[in-house]
Design a protein around this motif. Structure first.
Motif, mmCIF file in Angstrom:
data_model
loop_
_atom_site.group_PDB
_atom_site.id
_atom_site.type_symbol
_atom_site.label_atom_id
_atom_site.label_comp_id
_atom_site.label_asym_id
_atom_site.label_seq_id
_atom_site.Cartn_x
_atom_site.Cartn_y
_atom_site.Cartn_z
ATOM 1 N N GLY A 350 -9.901 -7.762 5.143
ATOM 2 C CA GLY A 350 -8.600 -7.717 5.792
ATOM 3 C C GLY A 350 -7.512 -8.355 4.943
ATOM 4 N N HIS A 351 -6.300 -7.804 5.041
ATOM 5 C CA HIS A 351 -5.129 -8.392 4.389
ATOM 6 C C HIS A 351 -3.911 -7.975 5.197
ATOM 7 N N VAL A 352 -2.779 -8.593 4.929
ATOM 8 C CA VAL A 352 -1.549 -8.189 5.611
ATOM 9 C C VAL A 352 -1.003 -6.967 4.879
ATOM 10 N N SER A 353 -0.870 -5.865 5.607
ATOM 11 C CA SER A 353 -0.516 -4.595 4.975
ATOM 12 C C SER A 353 0.883 -4.661 4.369
ATOM 13 N N ALA A 354 1.048 -3.929 3.292
ATOM 14 C CA ALA A 354 2.360 -3.845 2.653
ATOM 15 C C ALA A 354 3.206 -2.801 3.387
ATOM 16 N N ALA A 355 4.530 -2.849 3.138
ATOM 17 C CA ALA A 355 5.458 -1.952 3.835
ATOM 18 C C ALA A 355 5.152 -0.483 3.527
ATOM 19 N N PRO A 398 -0.666 -6.049 19.101
ATOM 20 C CA PRO A 398 -0.078 -5.977 17.765
ATOM 21 C C PRO A 398 0.543 -7.316 17.401
ATOM 22 N N LEU A 399 0.567 -7.583 16.110
ATOM 23 C CA LEU A 399 1.092 -8.865 15.667
ATOM 24 C C LEU A 399 1.774 -8.682 14.314
ATOM 25 N N VAL A 400 3.069 -8.894 14.313
ATOM 26 C CA VAL A 400 3.787 -8.874 13.037
ATOM 27 C C VAL A 400 3.572 -10.226 12.372
ATOM 28 N N GLN A 401 3.035 -10.212 11.172
ATOM 29 C CA GLN A 401 2.822 -11.481 10.483
ATOM 30 C C GLN A 401 3.252 -11.411 9.031
ATOM 31 N N ARG A 402 3.305 -12.574 8.414
ATOM 32 C CA ARG A 402 3.825 -12.692 7.066
ATOM 33 C C ARG A 402 2.660 -12.880 6.103
ATOM 34 N N ASP A 403 2.662 -12.134 5.016
ATOM 35 C CA ASP A 403 1.634 -12.320 4.000
ATOM 36 C C ASP A 403 1.795 -13.713 3.394
ATOM 37 N N PRO A 404 0.727 -14.525 3.423
ATOM 38 C CA PRO A 404 0.880 -15.892 2.905
ATOM 39 C C PRO A 404 1.203 -15.920 1.408
ATOM 40 N N LYS A 405 0.853 -14.831 0.697
ATOM 41 C CA LYS A 405 1.075 -14.843 -0.758
ATOM 42 C C LYS A 405 2.518 -14.520 -1.127
ATOM 43 N N ASP A 406 3.041 -13.402 -0.603
ATOM 44 C CA ASP A 406 4.393 -13.022 -1.044
ATOM 45 C C ASP A 406 5.415 -12.999 0.097
ATOM 46 N N GLY A 407 4.998 -13.352 1.295
ATOM 47 C CA GLY A 407 5.953 -13.509 2.390
ATOM 48 C C GLY A 407 6.377 -12.210 3.063
ATOM 49 N N HIS A 408 5.862 -11.041 2.626
ATOM 50 C CA HIS A 408 6.306 -9.803 3.274
ATOM 51 C C HIS A 408 5.706 -9.686 4.686
ATOM 52 N N LEU A 409 6.427 -8.977 5.549
ATOM 53 C CA LEU A 409 5.968 -8.784 6.926
ATOM 54 C C LEU A 409 5.031 -7.582 6.994
ATOM 55 N N GLY A 410 3.996 -7.701 7.793
ATOM 56 C CA GLY A 410 3.069 -6.580 7.931
ATOM 57 C C GLY A 410 2.063 -6.837 9.029
ATOM 58 N N HIS A 411 0.971 -6.083 8.995
ATOM 59 C CA HIS A 411 -0.074 -6.194 10.016
ATOM 60 C C HIS A 411 -1.419 -6.469 9.348
ATOM 61 N N TRP A 412 -2.271 -7.224 10.035
ATOM 62 C CA TRP A 412 -3.596 -7.568 9.523
ATOM 63 C C TRP A 412 -4.493 -6.344 9.632
ATOM 64 N N THR A 413 -5.047 -5.925 8.495
ATOM 65 C CA THR A 413 -5.684 -4.607 8.465
ATOM 66 C C THR A 413 -7.104 -4.574 9.031
ATOM 67 N N ASP A 414 -7.747 -5.741 9.188
ATOM 68 C CA ASP A 414 -9.140 -5.715 9.651
ATOM 69 C C ASP A 414 -9.263 -5.623 11.166
ATOM 70 N N GLY A 415 -8.191 -5.938 11.897
ATOM 71 C CA GLY A 415 -8.258 -5.928 13.355
ATOM 72 C C GLY A 415 -7.661 -4.656 13.931
#
Ligand code: FE
Ligand code: CA
Length: 549
Positions: A350-355, A398-415
């Motif tokens: 899982g990771h926070v998806s990119a735009a 659904p949960l809008v969250q921020r990627d801890p690495k680069d700060g972009h907003l996205g969704h957690w892909t594993d859930g």
């Protein structure tokens, strides 16, 4: 080593000479915790070994305790697994041959009024586990059960049958997830057992397949001295280790359970036949999955219809609890498509998806697989239960969250956020079938959540279709709490979040209302941790959305 025990009762009148486990784990004796269990009337038994058995040099074969599960109005599944040496390197628990196991079910804790008995075979093919499907019992009442094998007697277990069809009698449930042995003691299980629920739901990450290594090893509360599970012996011994825990044994001996899995029953963030590690070929990963699924089956009171065939195991199912509740128990792992937008390095976790992640919205992707989706939607259409609980492994909202690495907003892909089309179809099926009182229970995210599931995820003003509760973790590390708190204004459908506490969830259910208590333990590294109620929420019949009580 029979010890004098408590005569206090549990399981609606259970009383027996309670004894202590004598698991061969090499762990130090746990006298303090056993004293607490004794005070609660929850000590688990060491079997009585006959002089014959002792003379032949047998060890206690019931080191893993007993369990009951998947109750019907007229029966349930009774479980044990013979393992005189629960951590034997070959995964066979110190036995080689098939062993006959006598079982009996009684209406009293003294086992005087036996109403059913029989003999099952503990076979090495299934790790000497025993799954007895008892029928012909009365609805909505407690039964006591026990096994005998190799000259020894198992601890006493207690479980209730489901209420009669049509019954709207009140009931009490508990749900738990994410118990990592190395990250703490299972006080949440002990305190849930003390509440004497009618039925307990295990919603995944019941075991963790990896061991904590490297820098993080300094944080290990309770080392288990074994590495990652990769084969059948490894997974069997991981379950066996967990089942030697006295708090977990007490919970299983106190109430029937219903179990599903998440990822760590196999591997972190796996999806279907894909390991999170792209270097592992799918054929190799499926062999690992087969071993993991078999060990899961061997350690839960599941019916023969769930027995795995190779790497496949049908786990999703529905259970009725009178007319009060229907439980839809989902499998979020076995049939899913790969997570969307695999990272350039091929890592599937899982990771926070990119735009620019477009396949996240591809309607042909499924989290449950087409067959399970059809089964679920058809089940919604047919259900006449007052409450419809979807018991599954993950946060649904659904949960809008921020990627801890680069700060972009996205969704957690594993859930569920990685599979929004499946979620939309499910919520539409709930709306179309006018499903009465849909409530989701979940785990995985190691934090408490209470959310409104909206008809239109993009519109916070849209109708609330269902209510969701997610129940922290028994011990596993919480998420980055501060970062999530900062994101809550972007997620107005989240009614409550707490990421710093470990524990479980208790639910009292009547025709008119569901009352949910978020229960937190004081400290996971304290084997004698206390418990307190963090929050209390109520859902009224006919009105989706939890209200703080
Ligand atoms: Fe977990
Ligand atoms: Ca998980």
């Amino acid at each position: 080593m029979l010890r004098s025990g408590s005569l206090q009762s549990w399981c609606s009148g259970m009383s027996d000479l309670q004894k202590t486990p004598s698991a061969n784990t090499g762990a130090p004796p746990d006298h303090g915790r056993r004293r607490v269990l004794a005070g609660l009337g929850l000590l688990v038994a060491t079997p009585l070994l006959s002089p014959f058995a002792r003379a032949r040099g047998f060890d206690d074969p019931f080191t893993l305790g007993v369990a009951a599960g998947d109750p019907l109005a007229d029966g349930m599944v009774l479980w044990t697994r013979l393992a005189p040496q629960p951590l034997a390197a070959d995964g066979l628990g110190g036995l080689r041959e098939a062993v006959p196991v006598r079982w009996s079910v009684a209406t009293d804790p003294g086992m005087a009024q036996v109403v059913q008995r029989g003999v099952a075979t503990a076979h090495p093919r299934w790790g000497h586990s025993v799954h007895v499907e008892v029928s012909g019992l009365q609805p909505g009442r407690p039964y006591w059960y026990r096994f005998e094998a190799l000259g020894a007697q198992s601890p006493l277990g207690c479980a209730r049958t489901a209420p009669a069809p049509g019954s709207l009698a009140e009931a009490r449930f508990g749900f738990v997830s994410c118990s990592h042995w190395e990250q703490g003691y299972f006080s949440a299980y002990r305190h849930l057992a003390a509440e004497q629920p009618d039925l307990v739901f295990f919603l995944g990450d019941y075991i963790y397949e990896y061991s904590i290594k490297g820098e993080a090893a300094a944080q290990v509360v309770r080392p288990h001295g074994s590495g990652d599970c990769l084969d059948l012996a490894g997974y069997r011994n991981r379950y066996a280790l967990y089942r030697t825990d006295p708090d977990l044994q007490a919970l299983h001996a106190t109430a029937a359970c219903v179990a599903t899995w998440d990822d760590h029953e196999v591997q972190n963030d796996y999806a279907n036949r894909w390991s999170q590690d792209p270097k592992i070929p799918t054929a190799q990963f499926l062999r690992r999955r087969a071993a993991a699924y078999q060990a899961m089956y061997e350690h839960f009171p599941l019916r023969a219809q769930h027995r795995p065939r190779g790497a496949n195991m049908r786990l999703y199912r529905a259970l009725d609890y009178g007319a009060l509740a229907r439980f839809f128990v989902l499998d979020g792992r076995q049939y899913r498509n790969e997570q969307p937008c695999i990272l350039p390095n091929g890592w599937r976790g899982g990771h926070v998806s990119a735009a620019d992640c477009t396949d996240i919205d591809d309607p042909s992707r499924s989290m449950l697989g087409a067959a399970q989706e059809r089964w679920l939607h058809a089940g919604f259409a047919r259900s006449s239960a007052r409450w419809n609980v979807i018991a599954q492994d993950l946060l649904v909202a659904p949960l809008v969250q921020r990627d801890p690495k680069d700060g972009h907003l996205g969704h957690w892909t594993d859930g569920w956020d990685g599979y929004p089309a499946t979620r939309e179809r499910m919520l539409r099926a709930i709306a179309d079938s006018k499903l009465r009182n849909p409530v989701f229970w979940g785990g995985d995210i190691h934090s408490y959540w209470v959310t409104d599931l909206k008809a239109d995820a993009a519109d916070p003003q849209s109708q609330t279709l269902a209510t969701e509760f997610v129940g922290s973790s028994v011990t596993s590390n919480g998420p980055p709490s501060e970062a999530i708190v900062q994101m809550l204004p972007n997620n107005p459908h989240v009614r409550y979040f707490e990421g710093r506490q470990r524990g479980y969830v208790s639910v009292s259910l009547s025709q008119a209302r569901m009352e949910t208590r978020l229960q937190a333990i004081s400290e996971r590294s304290d084997r004698l941790a206390t418990v307190s109620t963090l929050k209390r929420f109520v859902v009224e019949d006919g009105r989706a959305g939890a209200v703080e009580a």
